[in-house]
Design a protein around this motif. Structure first.
Motif, PDB file in Angstrom:
ATOM      1  N   LEU A 218     -10.914 -22.811  -9.816  1.00  0.00           N
ATOM      2  CA  LEU A 218     -10.689 -21.449  -9.350  1.00  0.00           C
ATOM      3  C   LEU A 218     -10.597 -21.466  -7.828  1.00  0.00           C
ATOM      4  O   LEU A 218     -11.476 -22.007  -7.148  1.00  0.00           O
ATOM      5  CB  LEU A 218     -11.831 -20.534  -9.801  1.00  0.00           C
ATOM      6  N   SER A 219      -9.522 -20.880  -7.306  1.00  0.00           N
ATOM      7  CA  SER A 219      -9.270 -20.891  -5.873  1.00  0.00           C
ATOM      8  C   SER A 219      -8.830 -19.518  -5.388  1.00  0.00           C
ATOM      9  O   SER A 219      -8.545 -18.610  -6.177  1.00  0.00           O
ATOM     10  CB  SER A 219      -8.184 -21.922  -5.525  1.00  0.00           C
ATOM     11  N   GLY A 220      -8.765 -19.376  -4.075  1.00  0.00           N
ATOM     12  CA  GLY A 220      -8.252 -18.165  -3.437  1.00  0.00           C
ATOM     13  C   GLY A 220      -7.356 -18.572  -2.280  1.00  0.00           C
ATOM     14  O   GLY A 220      -6.403 -19.302  -2.455  1.00  0.00           O
ATOM     15  N   HIS A 221      -7.680 -18.078  -1.067  1.00  0.00           N
ATOM     16  CA  HIS A 221      -7.070 -18.531   0.185  1.00  0.00           C
ATOM     17  C   HIS A 221      -5.661 -18.021   0.424  1.00  0.00           C
ATOM     18  O   HIS A 221      -5.312 -17.647   1.544  1.00  0.00           O
ATOM     19  CB  HIS A 221      -7.088 -20.064   0.240  1.00  0.00           C
ATOM     20  N   SER A 222      -4.820 -17.971  -0.600  1.00  0.00           N
ATOM     21  CA  SER A 222      -3.401 -17.649  -0.412  1.00  0.00           C
ATOM     22  C   SER A 222      -3.137 -16.163  -0.226  1.00  0.00           C
ATOM     23  O   SER A 222      -2.111 -15.775   0.325  1.00  0.00           O
ATOM     24  CB  SER A 222      -2.590 -18.141  -1.605  1.00  0.00           C
ATOM     25  N   HIS A 223      -4.013 -15.310  -0.749  1.00  0.00           N
ATOM     26  CA  HIS A 223      -3.802 -13.856  -0.808  1.00  0.00           C
ATOM     27  C   HIS A 223      -2.551 -13.528  -1.628  1.00  0.00           C
ATOM     28  O   HIS A 223      -1.979 -12.439  -1.476  1.00  0.00           O
ATOM     29  CB  HIS A 223      -3.666 -13.229   0.568  1.00  0.00           C
ATOM     30  N   GLY A 224      -2.114 -14.472  -2.465  1.00  0.00           N
ATOM     31  CA  GLY A 224      -0.873 -14.272  -3.203  1.00  0.00           C
ATOM     32  C   GLY A 224       0.334 -14.190  -2.287  1.00  0.00           C
ATOM     33  O   GLY A 224       1.398 -13.702  -2.674  1.00  0.00           O
ATOM     34  N   GLY A 225       0.166 -14.694  -1.065  1.00  0.00           N
ATOM     35  CA  GLY A 225       1.227 -14.578  -0.065  1.00  0.00           C
ATOM     36  C   GLY A 225       1.075 -13.338   0.790  1.00  0.00           C
ATOM     37  O   GLY A 225       1.682 -13.235   1.846  1.00  0.00           O
ATOM     38  N   GLN A 226       0.323 -12.357   0.303  1.00  0.00           N
ATOM     39  CA  GLN A 226       0.099 -11.065   0.955  1.00  0.00           C
ATOM     40  C   GLN A 226       1.364 -10.218   0.953  1.00  0.00           C
ATOM     41  O   GLN A 226       1.330  -9.060   0.563  1.00  0.00           O
ATOM     42  CB  GLN A 226      -0.440 -11.235   2.384  1.00  0.00           C
ATOM     43  N   VAL A 227       2.470 -10.767   1.405  1.00  0.00           N
ATOM     44  CA  VAL A 227       3.750 -10.051   1.390  1.00  0.00           C
ATOM     45  C   VAL A 227       4.753 -10.900   0.630  1.00  0.00           C
ATOM     46  O   VAL A 227       5.093 -12.006   1.042  1.00  0.00           O
ATOM     47  CB  VAL A 227       4.260  -9.771   2.816  1.00  0.00           C
ATOM     48  N   GLN A 228       5.210 -10.361  -0.522  1.00  0.00           N
ATOM     49  CA  GLN A 228       6.232 -11.040  -1.313  1.00  0.00           C
ATOM     50  C   GLN A 228       7.493 -10.186  -1.366  1.00  0.00           C
ATOM     51  O   GLN A 228       7.433  -8.953  -1.261  1.00  0.00           O
ATOM     52  CB  GLN A 228       5.733 -11.293  -2.741  1.00  0.00           C
ATOM     53  N   LEU A 229       8.612 -10.846  -1.553  1.00  0.00           N
ATOM     54  CA  LEU A 229       9.879 -10.146  -1.734  1.00  0.00           C
ATOM     55  C   LEU A 229      10.436 -10.480  -3.112  1.00  0.00           C
ATOM     56  O   LEU A 229      10.280 -11.611  -3.582  1.00  0.00           O
ATOM     57  CB  LEU A 229      10.884 -10.557  -0.651  1.00  0.00           C
ATOM     58  N   PRO A 230      11.093  -9.519  -3.776  1.00  0.00           N
ATOM     59  CA  PRO A 230      11.676  -9.797  -5.098  1.00  0.00           C
ATOM     60  C   PRO A 230      12.646 -10.967  -5.046  1.00  0.00           C
ATOM     61  O   PRO A 230      13.452 -11.078  -4.112  1.00  0.00           O
ATOM     62  CB  PRO A 230      12.395  -8.491  -5.440  1.00  0.00           C
ATOM     63  N   PHE A 231      12.550 -11.843  -6.028  1.00  0.00           N
ATOM     64  CA  PHE A 231      13.419 -13.020  -6.188  1.00  0.00           C
ATOM     65  C   PHE A 231      13.207 -14.087  -5.108  1.00  0.00           C
ATOM     66  O   PHE A 231      13.826 -15.146  -5.149  1.00  0.00           O
ATOM     67  CB  PHE A 231      14.909 -12.624  -6.205  1.00  0.00           C
ATOM     68  N   ILE A 232      12.368 -13.806  -4.136  1.00  0.00           N
ATOM     69  CA  ILE A 232      12.117 -14.765  -3.055  1.00  0.00           C
ATOM     70  C   ILE A 232      10.701 -15.300  -3.113  1.00  0.00           C
ATOM     71  O   ILE A 232      10.460 -16.491  -2.960  1.00  0.00           O
ATOM     72  CB  ILE A 232      12.389 -14.117  -1.674  1.00  0.00           C
ATOM     73  N   GLY A 233       9.748 -14.412  -3.385  1.00  0.00           N
ATOM     74  CA  GLY A 233       8.349 -14.816  -3.403  1.00  0.00           C
ATOM     75  C   GLY A 233       7.701 -14.561  -2.060  1.00  0.00           C
ATOM     76  O   GLY A 233       8.198 -13.780  -1.235  1.00  0.00           O
ATOM     77  N   PRO A 234       6.581 -15.217  -1.780  1.00  0.00           N
ATOM     78  CA  PRO A 234       5.850 -14.959  -0.531  1.00  0.00           C
ATOM     79  C   PRO A 234       6.631 -15.423   0.684  1.00  0.00           C
ATOM     80  O   PRO A 234       7.264 -16.478   0.668  1.00  0.00           O
ATOM     81  CB  PRO A 234       4.565 -15.756  -0.713  1.00  0.00           C
ATOM     82  N   LEU A 235       6.566 -14.616   1.739  1.00  0.00           N
ATOM     83  CA  LEU A 235       7.246 -14.986   2.980  1.00  0.00           C
ATOM     84  C   LEU A 235       6.531 -16.143   3.661  1.00  0.00           C
ATOM     85  O   LEU A 235       7.165 -17.007   4.267  1.00  0.00           O
ATOM     86  CB  LEU A 235       7.307 -13.777   3.922  1.00  0.00           C
TER      87      LEU A 235
END
Length: 294
Positions: A218-235
């Protein structure tokens, strides 16, 4: 084809410009003020033959990356604690980054008091994240967690027992960026055939973790990218969360789950990556031969 006159062209250009400004303003407002407060709860079932039958139905709750500070205050944290208790977990696991800047945070005792309200009959466990070591925070963070009833796991493990002396292992490794991680020491003396859950702040350490007898990381750290764009993923994602940044992954025998965390860092925005509490319900998996009576 009818030719567009200058007036019509300027009118359409102005409408397009205004529309773009409104869309940008709405997107910023949503990412700044709405999504960061849209706390989500995700539920998953974890099945494995090594999970003892006595642990079937046991609920583990993971939370991560609070980053208490300017953009995440105590009132929101109190609401999160209430939500955790409403979910009635048996075990609570915190995977690092409690305070954004530990040596500058003025409400240390208040944070410990809030964390102490979390109820988990089988235990509360935590590990270091990079922000917990940063800002001269190593001792501050340990003080908070121990005062609030969390057991710190730094390259070590505990055995959680239920009926008939059945048990699973909860292990924790030190932060990979600013700590001194020791995977071998973490799993040392865990009995053979023990279902083992390991906490590691940075998800990209999964390849190293997979070299050891650990079944779930179990991990964290990434914040899920915090800001993602459709079809692109995290910036952008932080170092050591570029390969694995959200949800489930399988690395050889190891299952990895990356929690999106609760707070924000660097920029106070979340877009298509809402804050998350994760509940895992354990389940003993019956092998096919047993099912067939063989």
């Amino acid at each position: 084809m009818k030719r567009m006159n200058r007036r019509t062209f300027l009118k359409k250009l102005m409408i397009t410009g205004i529309g773009g400004i409104l869309a940008t303003s709405f997107s910023y407002g949503y990412a700044r003020f709405i999504e960061p407060e849209k706390l989500t709860v995700t539920h998953h079932i974890i099945s494995h033959p090594l999970i003892p039958k006595e642990f079937t139905g046991t609920k583990l709750l993971q939370f991560s990356d609070v980053h208490l500070g300017h953009y995440y205050g105590l009132n929101r944290f109190r609401y999160t604690i209430e939500k955790i208790n409403e979910l009635q977990p048996d075990i609570v696991l915190f995977t690092g980054d409690l305070l954004d800047e530990p040596n500058k945070y003025p409400h240390i005792d208040a944070v410990a008091n809030e964390l102490s309200r979390i109820r988990a009959p089988l235990g509360k466990f935590s590990i270091y994240g990079n922000h917990d070591h940063g800002g001269y925070g190593t001792d501050i963070y340990r003080h908070i967690m121990e005062k609030s009833g969390f057991q710190m796991l730094v390259n070590e493990h505990v055995l959680i027992k239920r009926q008939n002396e059945s048990f699973i292992a909860i292990a924790g490794v030190d932060d990979m960026m600013l700590g001194k991680p020791n995977f071998s020491e973490m799993v040392k003396s865990i009995p053979d055939s023990t279902y083992t859950i390991a906490l590691l702040h940075e998800p990209d350490g999964a390849m190293q973790m997979s070299r050891h007898p650990v079944h779930l990381q179990l991990s964290g750290h990434s914040h899920g990218g915090q800001v993602q764009l459709p079809f692109i993923g995290p910036l952008i994602t932080p170092p050591l969360s570029e390969t694995y940044y959200e949800g489930f992954y399988q690395i050889h025998h190891l299952t990895l789950y990356v929690n999106r965390g609760l707070g924000t860092t660097r920029i106070p925005l979340r877009f298509l990556s809402p804050p998350e509490l994760t509940v895992f319900t354990l389940q003993h998996q019956v092998l096919e031969k047993q099912q067939d009576g063989l």
